[in-house]
Design a protein around this motif. Structure first.
Motif, short mmCIF file in Angstrom:
data_model
loop_
_atom_site.label_atom_id
_atom_site.label_comp_id
_atom_site.label_asym_id
_atom_site.label_seq_id
_atom_site.Cartn_x
_atom_site.Cartn_y
_atom_site.Cartn_z
N GLN A 72 18.75 18.38 65.05
CA GLN A 72 19.70 19.45 64.84
C GLN A 72 20.59 19.30 63.70
OE1 GLN A 72 19.44 22.20 66.15
NE2 GLN A 72 18.08 21.64 68.05
N GLU A 73 20.94 18.12 63.45
CA GLU A 73 21.62 17.83 62.19
C GLU A 73 20.96 18.20 60.75
OE1 GLU A 73 22.54 13.76 62.91
OE2 GLU A 73 24.73 14.06 63.56
N GLN A 74 19.53 17.82 60.67
CA GLN A 74 19.05 18.17 59.66
C GLN A 74 18.50 19.54 59.62
OE1 GLN A 74 19.67 15.60 57.60
NE2 GLN A 74 17.57 15.43 56.85
N ARG A 75 18.26 20.22 60.86
CA ARG A 75 17.97 21.78 60.96
C ARG A 75 19.14 22.45 60.22
NH1 ARG A 75 20.25 24.81 64.49
NH2 ARG A 75 19.40 26.80 64.79
N GLN A 76 20.24 21.78 60.51
CA GLN A 76 21.52 22.77 59.99
C GLN A 76 21.73 22.55 58.48
OE1 GLN A 76 23.50 24.85 61.47
NE2 GLN A 76 24.56 25.10 59.90
N GLN A 77 21.24 21.27 57.91
CA GLN A 77 20.88 21.05 56.45
C GLN A 77 19.99 21.98 55.80
OE1 GLN A 77 22.36 18.66 54.21
NE2 GLN A 77 23.62 17.42 55.55
N LEU A 78 19.05 22.03 56.49
CA LEU A 78 17.76 23.01 56.06
C LEU A 78 18.38 24.47 55.99
CD1 LEU A 78 15.12 23.78 55.27
CD2 LEU A 78 14.49 23.90 57.71
N LEU A 79 18.94 24.81 56.81
CA LEU A 79 19.36 26.31 56.98
C LEU A 79 20.51 26.49 55.81
CD1 LEU A 79 19.76 26.80 60.83
CD2 LEU A 79 17.83 27.60 59.50
N GLU A 80 21.40 25.65 55.61
CA GLU A 80 22.47 25.78 54.72
C GLU A 80 21.76 25.72 53.18
OE1 GLU A 80 25.29 22.77 55.36
OE2 GLU A 80 25.86 23.61 57.34
N THR A 81 20.82 24.94 53.04
CA THR A 81 20.13 24.64 51.75
C THR A 81 19.30 26.23 51.50
OG1 THR A 81 20.08 22.41 52.03
CG2 THR A 81 18.68 23.42 50.33
N VAL A 82 18.71 26.49 52.40
CA VAL A 82 17.85 27.97 52.08
C VAL A 82 18.77 29.09 51.84
CG1 VAL A 82 16.27 29.49 53.21
CG2 VAL A 82 15.99 26.96 53.65
N LYS A 83 19.83 29.19 52.64
CA LYS A 83 20.65 30.22 52.51
C LYS A 83 21.48 30.19 51.08
CE LYS A 83 23.73 31.93 55.29
NZ LYS A 83 24.78 32.06 56.73
N ALA A 84 21.89 28.99 50.72
CA ALA A 84 22.35 28.83 49.46
C ALA A 84 21.50 29.12 48.32
CB ALA A 84 22.96 27.36 49.33
N GLU A 85 20.25 28.92 48.38
CA GLU A 85 19.24 29.03 47.37
C GLU A 85 18.81 30.60 47.38
OE1 GLU A 85 14.64 27.99 46.74
OE2 GLU A 85 16.00 26.50 46.87
N PRO A 128 7.00 22.07 66.86
CA PRO A 128 6.89 21.40 68.31
C PRO A 128 6.69 19.90 68.53
CG PRO A 128 5.16 23.21 67.26
CD PRO A 128 6.18 22.79 66.33
N ASN A 129 6.66 19.33 67.50
CA ASN A 129 6.82 17.83 67.24
C ASN A 129 8.25 17.24 67.31
OD1 ASN A 129 3.74 17.84 67.75
ND2 ASN A 129 3.86 18.56 65.43
N LYS A 130 9.22 18.20 67.39
CA LYS A 130 10.50 17.57 67.05
C LYS A 130 11.06 16.40 67.62
CE LYS A 130 12.67 20.95 69.81
NZ LYS A 130 13.82 22.15 69.66
N ASN A 131 10.53 16.04 68.80
CA ASN A 131 10.83 15.01 69.45
C ASN A 131 10.11 13.80 69.35
OD1 ASN A 131 12.81 16.49 71.32
ND2 ASN A 131 11.25 17.35 72.77
N ARG A 132 9.07 13.92 68.49
CA ARG A 132 8.40 12.68 68.08
C ARG A 132 9.46 11.66 67.04
NH1 ARG A 132 3.06 10.79 67.87
NH2 ARG A 132 2.39 9.65 66.13
N ARG A 133 9.25 10.62 67.10
CA ARG A 133 9.94 9.85 66.30
C ARG A 133 9.71 9.97 64.92
NH1 ARG A 133 10.94 3.34 67.68
NH2 ARG A 133 10.07 4.15 69.76
N GLY A 134 10.68 10.06 64.09
CA GLY A 134 10.60 10.11 62.84
C GLY A 134 10.35 11.60 62.12
N VAL A 135 10.11 12.64 62.94
CA VAL A 135 10.00 13.97 62.57
C VAL A 135 11.03 14.59 62.47
CG1 VAL A 135 8.78 16.24 63.18
CG2 VAL A 135 7.68 14.03 63.45
N LEU A 136 11.49 15.02 61.30
CA LEU A 136 12.82 15.83 61.12
C LEU A 136 12.37 17.33 60.51
CD1 LEU A 136 14.60 13.06 59.21
CD2 LEU A 136 15.17 14.15 61.54
N PRO A 137 13.20 18.29 60.36
CA PRO A 137 12.98 19.65 60.11
C PRO A 137 13.21 19.69 58.49
CG PRO A 137 15.22 19.53 61.05
CD PRO A 137 14.57 18.25 61.36
N PHE A 138 13.95 18.85 57.94
CA PHE A 138 14.39 18.78 56.34
C PHE A 138 14.03 17.40 55.93
CE2 PHE A 138 17.85 19.33 53.06
CZ PHE A 138 17.09 19.79 52.37
#
Length: 302
Positions: free
Chosen positions: A269-282, A107-117
């Motif tokens: 969204q760029e970091q979100r994609q990194q997260l999804l790829e990392t979780v799937k690979a693991e 919910p805080n993804k628009n706050r400066r410096g907050v990233l999903p991964f």
């Protein structure tokens, strides 16, 4: 060794990239960067990580393998929340670079410096350093090694920080302008690390007193701070442990340190994609089922 004795320059952040993400045992440090991530950020991130690890190794810290990103716990949607666990078992000058994600940040993804991964570089205290020395070394790491101006720093903690007031004065940090002291019980109830770290429901139940370290990212001179939470122009870059019985020395968010140094930050969204790829690979490698957190981030398309 005092951490301020060996420094690297700003230009070192932009040296040619050698072995990308080859510095820890898991996840993003082992794979090639996603081509969609801004090349300048990728290079700055990689070199900052390399330089900090080399610097800390020379200062007497030993790197240990990171933990898996998929935890198998219900907490945080089954994703690794922080560096707790592995460091607690090795309380003498160890460091780890840990892949992390927090579903509470969606919910805080628009706050400066907050990233999903993101990646936390954390260290335990060394046996040759008491609490005062560890605290001083942490501030020196920020202001002397990383060359972030002390006037742009702020600290948020509880009354225990008063024990370090003289040390902050020696570091050119103005207690009246750059420090906020929170109510202890309120900080404990929140448990978010700016004064007290104890996230509700965390399976490893970390609990220790901290000071949150913030950097001013707005225009002009950093304003005096009076209350918490701070404005969005203040970005938290890390925490330093104040509890004399805890093993944590300090922890920093690597992406946020790059941002503080360069102004560069990848998109959500760029970091979100990194997260999804990392979780799937693991998941594919270990056979662990995709956790709930994967679905929560996957469905976050906006």
């Amino acid at each position: 060794m005092n951490l301020s004795r060996r420094q690297f320059t700003v230009s070192a952040l932009f040296l040619p990239v050698g072995s990308l993400f080859g510095l820890s045992a898991t996840g993003s440090e082992k794979r090639a960067p996603n081509a969609s991530i801004d090349a300048e950020f990728t290079q700055a991130f990689t070199n900052l990580q390399q330089q900090l690890i080399s610097f800390l190794e020379a200062a007497g810290y030993q790197q240990i393998p990171a933990q898996s990103l998929i935890t198998g716990h219900a907490f945080n949607g089954g994703l690794r929340y922080d560096d707790s666990g592995v460091l607690a078992k090795m309380p003498n000058g160890e460091m780890v670079v840990q892949d992390c994600a927090r579903v509470e940040d969606i919910p805080n993804k628009n706050r400066r410096g907050v990233l999903p991964f993101f990646h936390i570089l954390a260290c335990t205290r060394r046996a040759d350093s008491d609490q005062d020395k560890t605290f001083s070394e942490t501030i020196n790491l920020v202001t002397k090694t990383l060359e972030l101006p002390s006037q742009r720093l702020a600290l948020v903690s509880i009354a225990a920080l008063a024990d370090f007031r003289d040390l902050l004065t020696e570091q050119d940090i103005d207690w009246e302008r750059q420090v906020v002291i929170r109510d202890t019980e309120e900080a404990k109830a929140t448990g978010n690390g700016s004064g007290y770290f104890n996230p509700a429901g965390h399976p490893e139940q970390p609990e220790f007193i901290t000071a949150g370290l913030y950097i001013w990212t707005g225009e002009g001179q950093a304003p005096a701070i009076k209350t918490y939470p701070l404005s969005e122009q203040w970005v938290e870059i890390g925490e330093v442990g104040l509890d004399k019985t805890a093993t944590l020395a300090f922890g920093f968010g690597l992406e946020r340190l790059v941002y503080a140094k360069t102004g560069l930050l990848p998109s959500w969204q760029e970091q979100r994609q990194q997260l999804l790829e990392t979780v799937k690979a693991e998941s594919a490698k270990t056979g662990a089922p995709l956790p709930e957190g994967y679905t929560l981030f996957k469905d976050d398309m906006a």
